[in-house]
Design a protein around this motif. Structure first.
Motif, mmCIF file in Angstrom:
data_model
loop_
_atom_site.group_PDB
_atom_site.id
_atom_site.type_symbol
_atom_site.label_atom_id
_atom_site.label_comp_id
_atom_site.label_asym_id
_atom_site.label_seq_id
_atom_site.Cartn_x
_atom_site.Cartn_y
_atom_site.Cartn_z
ATOM 1 N N LEU A 48 0.758 -1.200 0.179
ATOM 2 C CA LEU A 48 0.146 0.025 -0.017
ATOM 3 C C LEU A 48 0.713 1.151 0.079
ATOM 4 C CD1 LEU A 48 -2.763 -1.005 2.471
ATOM 5 C CD2 LEU A 48 -2.584 -1.040 0.020
ATOM 6 N N PRO A 49 0.463 2.302 -0.725
ATOM 7 C CA PRO A 49 1.386 3.301 -0.880
ATOM 8 C C PRO A 49 1.106 4.227 0.368
ATOM 9 C CG PRO A 49 -0.600 3.595 -2.282
ATOM 10 C CD PRO A 49 -0.742 2.288 -1.587
ATOM 11 N N GLU A 50 2.052 5.308 0.419
ATOM 12 C CA GLU A 50 1.770 6.183 1.728
ATOM 13 C C GLU A 50 0.804 7.170 1.623
ATOM 14 O OE1 GLU A 50 4.615 9.770 3.734
ATOM 15 O OE2 GLU A 50 5.424 8.775 1.894
ATOM 16 N N ILE A 51 0.241 7.489 2.737
ATOM 17 C CA ILE A 51 -0.917 8.597 2.651
ATOM 18 C C ILE A 51 -0.286 9.636 3.000
ATOM 19 C CG2 ILE A 51 -3.197 9.083 3.742
ATOM 20 C CD1 ILE A 51 -3.930 6.425 3.889
ATOM 21 N N GLU A 52 -0.258 11.031 2.361
ATOM 22 C CA GLU A 52 0.291 12.118 2.903
ATOM 23 C C GLU A 52 -1.303 13.134 3.127
ATOM 24 O OE1 GLU A 52 3.698 13.364 0.383
ATOM 25 O OE2 GLU A 52 2.643 11.907 -1.094
ATOM 26 N N GLY A 53 -0.730 14.121 3.753
ATOM 27 C CA GLY A 53 -1.691 15.029 4.215
ATOM 28 C C GLY A 53 -1.976 15.047 5.682
ATOM 29 N N PRO A 54 -3.193 15.731 6.113
ATOM 30 C CA PRO A 54 -3.451 15.797 7.608
ATOM 31 C C PRO A 54 -3.422 14.272 8.315
ATOM 32 C CG PRO A 54 -5.150 16.940 6.162
ATOM 33 C CD PRO A 54 -4.547 16.081 5.128
ATOM 34 N N ASP A 55 -2.844 14.353 9.638
ATOM 35 C CA ASP A 55 -3.073 13.080 10.091
ATOM 36 C C ASP A 55 -4.128 12.936 11.094
ATOM 37 O OD1 ASP A 55 -2.072 10.886 11.393
ATOM 38 O OD2 ASP A 55 -0.718 11.737 13.103
ATOM 39 N N ASP A 56 -5.210 12.891 10.045
ATOM 40 C CA ASP A 56 -6.594 12.585 10.662
ATOM 41 C C ASP A 56 -7.449 11.896 9.756
ATOM 42 O OD1 ASP A 56 -9.224 13.156 11.629
ATOM 43 O OD2 ASP A 56 -9.138 15.323 11.459
ATOM 44 N N ALA A 57 -7.809 10.582 10.190
ATOM 45 C CA ALA A 57 -8.412 9.650 9.337
ATOM 46 C C ALA A 57 -9.971 10.256 9.098
ATOM 47 C CB ALA A 57 -8.651 8.416 10.223
ATOM 48 N N SER A 58 -10.406 11.064 9.853
ATOM 49 C CA SER A 58 -11.653 11.524 9.318
ATOM 50 C C SER A 58 -11.643 12.623 7.906
ATOM 51 C CB SER A 58 -12.247 12.364 10.521
ATOM 52 O OG SER A 58 -11.745 13.429 10.468
ATOM 53 N N ARG A 59 -10.561 12.984 7.708
ATOM 54 C CA ARG A 59 -10.584 13.800 6.446
ATOM 55 C C ARG A 59 -10.572 12.698 5.228
ATOM 56 N NH1 ARG A 59 -10.398 19.178 7.499
ATOM 57 N NH2 ARG A 59 -9.308 19.722 9.370
ATOM 58 N N PRO A 60 -11.222 13.324 4.244
ATOM 59 C CA PRO A 60 -11.682 12.310 3.035
ATOM 60 C C PRO A 60 -9.952 12.131 2.429
ATOM 61 C CG PRO A 60 -11.978 14.789 2.725
ATOM 62 C CD PRO A 60 -11.751 14.620 3.933
ATOM 63 N N LEU A 61 -10.034 10.854 1.666
ATOM 64 C CA LEU A 61 -8.787 10.207 1.075
ATOM 65 C C LEU A 61 -8.975 10.330 -0.429
ATOM 66 C CD1 LEU A 61 -6.000 9.114 1.075
ATOM 67 C CD2 LEU A 61 -7.289 6.802 1.701
ATOM 68 N N VAL A 62 -8.475 10.792 -1.297
ATOM 69 C CA VAL A 62 -8.115 10.653 -2.574
ATOM 70 C C VAL A 62 -7.027 9.661 -3.046
ATOM 71 C CG1 VAL A 62 -8.148 11.977 -4.760
ATOM 72 C CG2 VAL A 62 -9.144 13.035 -2.860
ATOM 73 N N LEU A 63 -7.429 8.860 -3.732
ATOM 74 C CA LEU A 63 -6.281 7.920 -4.248
ATOM 75 C C LEU A 63 -6.087 8.297 -5.965
ATOM 76 C CD1 LEU A 63 -4.455 5.588 -4.138
ATOM 77 C CD2 LEU A 63 -6.109 3.923 -4.866
#
Length: 286
Positions: A48-63
């Motif tokens: 799985l690739p690294e997730i960048e951006g806010p360290d907040d799982a409630s924020r939406p994630l774009v792949l």
């Protein structure tokens, strides 16, 4: 008799050598034109690739999924390769989203490497992505004057077929859109997956409409800008997504624009706006 012996001699010679156990190299037509790509063991887990951006799982994630890569060049012309163009577009979009903040971002690839087609959608599911964007560039072959971007969503027929296959494959072992399918009746699971796929398709169409709206006057669209097809990368039943054909590598103007820093920035600005509007709408519905 002489003519018969002339034709029979090579056959008799080879038969004699074979009988004596001699090894005879036989040329294979096209041997040097076969491209072999080593695929990962099916038992291996997807990296799985690294997730960048806010360290907040409630924020939406774009792949973001730059198409092709590695030995898979995609569409090509004399000066451009699709795999290189789409990676530049993907990086520009990622940087724009991270700069504005509030959205988490991951990329299926951030380098020139090969990823199996089916793994791209699976990565979106494994990461729990809220939106999936696959970026490509088209080819028109020898046709001249074909240009502009096209936005693809999953066709209705392909959506239903994908839902049926997923229900059969994942029965008693998965969660779709927050609904636990484990222990459910197979017929019930099939219905739940179908409903989930339908909702996902509706959201994908909504995102496609936003891309077209936000890109009007900034991006160059094909006259038939909206299309649907049976695309493997869009078959995740719980991750809305589109495939964006950014233009035609075989069109010099398209290719030059998409490969330029200015063209990539325009693309990133439009797509970032569409993504933010999409998430704002989803938030308003909850």
């Amino acid at each position: 008799m002489q003519i018969g012996l002339l034709f029979a001699f090579p056959v008799l010679l080879l038969a004699g050598l074979y009988a004596l156990g001699a090894s005879i190299p036989v040329p294979v037509l096209g041997r040097d034109y076969v491209l072999r790509v080593a695929l990962a063991d099916g038992a291996e887990t997807i990296g799985l690739p690294e997730i960048e951006g806010p360290d907040d799982a409630s924020r939406p994630l774009v792949l973001i999924d730059p198409g092709h890569g590695g030995p898979d060049l995609g569409a090509t012309s004399e000066d451009y390769m699709e795999k290189t163009i789409v990676l530049g577009l993907a990086r520009a979009l990622r940087d724009a989203l991270l700069e504005e903040g509030g959205v988490r971002v991951a990329m299926t690839r951030d380098e020139d490497r090969f990823i199996v087609l089916e793994e791209r959608a699976e990565i979106a599911r494994e990461l729990g992505a809220d939106l999936f964007l696959s970026i490509h560039a088209d080819s028109a072959g020898d046709l001249e004057g074909v240009a502009g971007a096209t936005i693809y969503t999953l066709s209705e027929t392909a959506s239903s077929e994908a839902a049926a296959r997923f229900a059969e494959r994942e029965n008693d072992a998965d969660i779709i859109n927050g609904i636990d399918l484990s222990g459910q009746d197979e017929a019930v699971n099939a219905i739940l997956v179908e409903l989930s796929q339908r909702r996902t398709s509706e959201r994908s169409v909504e995102f496609a409409e936003l891309i077209e709206r936000e890109g009007e006057g900034t991006l160059v669209f094909h006259p038939q800008a909206r299309r649907s097809a049976a695309l493997a990368v869009l078959r995740a039943p719980d991750v809305p997504g589109v495939l964006f054909e950014s233009g035609f590598v075989t069109n010099p103007e398209d290719a030059q624009r998409l490969a330029s820093e200015e063209g990539q920035q325009r693309f990133a600005e439009v797509m970032a706006r569409a993504i933010r509007v999409y998430f704002a709408r989803q938030l308003a519905e909850t």
